[in-house]
Design a protein around this motif. Structure first.
Motif, PDB file in Angstrom:
ATOM      1  N   CYS A  42      14.671  -9.989 -26.312  1.00 55.58           N
ATOM      2  CA  CYS A  42      13.529  -9.934 -26.974  1.00 55.58           C
ATOM      3  C   CYS A  42      14.638 -10.558 -28.950  1.00 55.58           C
ATOM      4  O   CYS A  42      14.471 -11.299 -29.475  1.00 55.58           O
ATOM      5  N   ASP A  93      11.759 -14.730 -19.042  1.00 57.52           N
ATOM      6  CA  ASP A  93      11.416 -14.160 -20.359  1.00 57.52           C
ATOM      7  C   ASP A  93      11.084 -15.771 -20.917  1.00 57.52           C
ATOM      8  O   ASP A  93      12.074 -16.219 -20.963  1.00 57.52           O
ATOM      9  N   HIS A 117       9.166 -15.504 -24.999  1.00 55.10           N
ATOM     10  CA  HIS A 117       9.085 -15.244 -26.515  1.00 55.10           C
ATOM     11  C   HIS A 117       9.060 -16.518 -27.425  1.00 55.10           C
ATOM     12  O   HIS A 117       9.369 -17.473 -27.691  1.00 55.10           O
ATOM     13  N   HIS A 126       5.625 -12.012 -25.958  1.00 57.42           N
ATOM     14  CA  HIS A 126       6.182 -12.000 -24.849  1.00 57.42           C
ATOM     15  C   HIS A 126       5.616 -12.299 -23.358  1.00 57.42           C
ATOM     16  O   HIS A 126       4.475 -11.089 -23.239  1.00 57.42           O
TER      17      HIS A 126
HETATM   18 ZN   LIG Z   1      10.280  -9.976 -25.143  1.00 59.41          ZN
END
Ligand SMILES: [Zn+2]
Length: 491
Positions: free
Chosen positions: A194, A243, A245, A370
């Motif tokens: 992040c 991942d 975001h 997230h």
């Molecule tokens: Zn994250």
């Protein structure tokens, strides 16, 4: 004499004993000799131990470099008991475990291994066949990302400590981070993706027209779990997250979460997982504006309802920085795994002073969402390997088809079939070495989904014989394999 002394006494007959220790229920011993243990040594270890009253099974042997002297030493792994009955009981359990334990399957099938001696604990090395599985999972998620319009980025594996101080990880997460000093600068290995994605967001000023802004990364993170808790691919120090975001306005939370939920459920469907969904709301120690919390909670609930998804409420169970949706799946053995968390976050945007200008030209703070669908690629692999006992479906298997000609007379036909399959990017192997029975058993041990036998009868009729499926015309077989591979459906 204690069991340990008895083992030491017996093993000393093979060379001077160095360090020893254990990994789970296996013992390992270093033997200080440069020449490898001979075949004869290895066959006599168990009987030598037995003569000293130790009932043991030798599991593995090999050599490694002594960290202190740099010299080659021999290493053996074994399990040992003071009674024969205990050894017999252990062997039974060991055989059962082996069948479904992803660590054994991974090593047995040459997919991956973890090597503590000169690599690291909790960091797996992927062999070519393991990498094929990994790539197929990543390819699947790349397709999902394209549908989600989540744009892939790449960020480095380390950063100055200042980044981790700003993100709050240094303060709250330091114990789990790899941190070191070099040339007067403190550095931290990437524990989360992040903070990097936020830097990409902040690189240029943003307006409400830029949102939602969606970043995706197959980001490799490093987290220092207790070494006693490490377990194959499921508890590791190094893993790759799929991942995401999403930076959104508070009004966009609901529609974005709805899209995310649909994407997640589409992926679970492919694996036959039935998900269980929980919505966690504002805890007592929450930070941020209560009105914003309510708005976000309503948005999450709204998305779940619009997607027709059953969920249970976990009141006050959200993170201190935002509400979240937790998704669990059950595997074939009834074990529950948490794969996905969709986390709304008001904290990091505030920490990093993220902003965009709204339609009235006023600065506003975006909300961050997230999530990762598989979670960590490694952990997801451990779950599906155990879920299917290593017998992966055709689209995911590292060797999808194995072609076995009955005799040399059918090799040309078999080679033609292999070439056809390779054209469709199918992982195929031709095995013509040894008796047919032995080759079939090998292919079965390797858990190959399509084992194809071709004899003279098949050549004449332009057919193939598929184990468990009978005769198919060559055309049908190729079409079936291509379809299962492309659509990720059963073969
Ligand atoms: Zn994250």
């Amino acid at each position: 004499m204690a069991l340990e002394d008895q083992i030491n006494k017996a093993l000393a007959k093979f060379g001077k004993l160095g360090e020893h220790g254990h990994r789970d229920d296996l013992l390992w011993y270093d033997i200080d000799r440069s020449e490898p243990l001979t075949k004869e040594d290895l066959t006599t270890i168990e009987t030598t131990l037995k003569a000293d009253g130790v009932f043991a099974k030798l599991i593995n042997s090999g050599s490694s470099l002594d960290k202190k002297t740099g010299k080659e030493i021999q290493k053996i792994w074994l399990t040992a008991f003071a009674s024969e009955n205990k050894l017999i009981a252990w062997k039974k359990e060991f055989e059962l475990k082996k069948k479904s334990d992803h660590r054994f399957i991974g090593e047995q099938l040459d997919w991956f291994h973890v090597q503590e001696d000169i690599v690291a604990p909790g960091m797996a090395l992927f062999h070519p066949k393991g990498m094929r599985i990994r790539r197929k999972l990543i390819d699947l998620i790349r397709e999902v990302n394209d549908d989600l319009e989540s744009e892939e980025v790449w960020t480095p594996h380390m950063a100055k400590i200042e980044l981790w101080k700003m993100s709050g990880h240094y303060e709250h997460y330091k114990d789990k981070m790899f941190i070191w000093e070099q040339d007067g600068q403190e550095w931290g290995l990437k524990a989360m993706n992040c903070p990097f994605h936020i830097q990409i967001y902040r690189f240029k000023p943003k307006s409400y027209r830029d949102l939602p802004l969606r970043y995706a990364e197959f980001g490799t993170d490093y987290r220092k779990e207790q070494s006693g808790e490490l377990h194959g691919l499921s508890r590791v120090w190094c893993f790759t997250m799929d991942d995401h975001h999403f930076m959104v306005t508070p009004e966009q939370i609901e529609s974005e979460v709805l899209r995310i939920m649909k994407a997640c459920f589409g992926v679970y469907d492919i694996f036959g997982f039935k998900p269980e969904v929980k919505l966690a709301t504002m805890p007592d120690d929450a930070m941020g504006d209560a009105k914003l919390w309510k708005k976000a909670e309503n948005a999450l609930e709204g998305a779940l309802k619009k997607a027709n998804i059953d969920f249970t409420l976990k009141e006050k169970d959200g993170a201190f920085y935002g509400p979240k949706i937790d998704i669990y799946v059950k595997d074939s053995m009834g074990r529950k795994w948490q794969l996905t968390t969709i986390q709304v976050d008001f904290f990091m945007p505030d920490n990093f002073k993220m902003s965009y200008v709204d339609a009235n030209n006023k600065a506003q703070m975006p909300v961050m969402i997230h999530f990762a669908i598989l979670g960590s690629v490694e952990r997801f692999m451990s779950v599906i390997i155990e879920h299917w006992g290593g017998k992966l479906p055709l689209w995911l298997a590292p060797v999808q088809v194995k072609v076995l000609p009955i005799s040399d007379a059918q090799i040309t036909y078999a080679e033609k079939l292999v070439a056809e399959l390779k054209k469709s990017k199918i992982y195929v192997e031709l095995d013509s070495d040894g008796t047919l029975g032995k080759r079939i058993r090998t292919a079965e041990t390797e858990k190959v989904p399509a084992i194809v036998v071709v004899g003279e009868k098949e050549v004449q009729a332009n057919k193939v014989n598929v184990r468990g499926k009978g005769d198919l015309s060559l055309e049908d077989f190729l079409a079936k394999v291509r379809k299962a591979n492309l659509e990720r459906t059963a073969f």
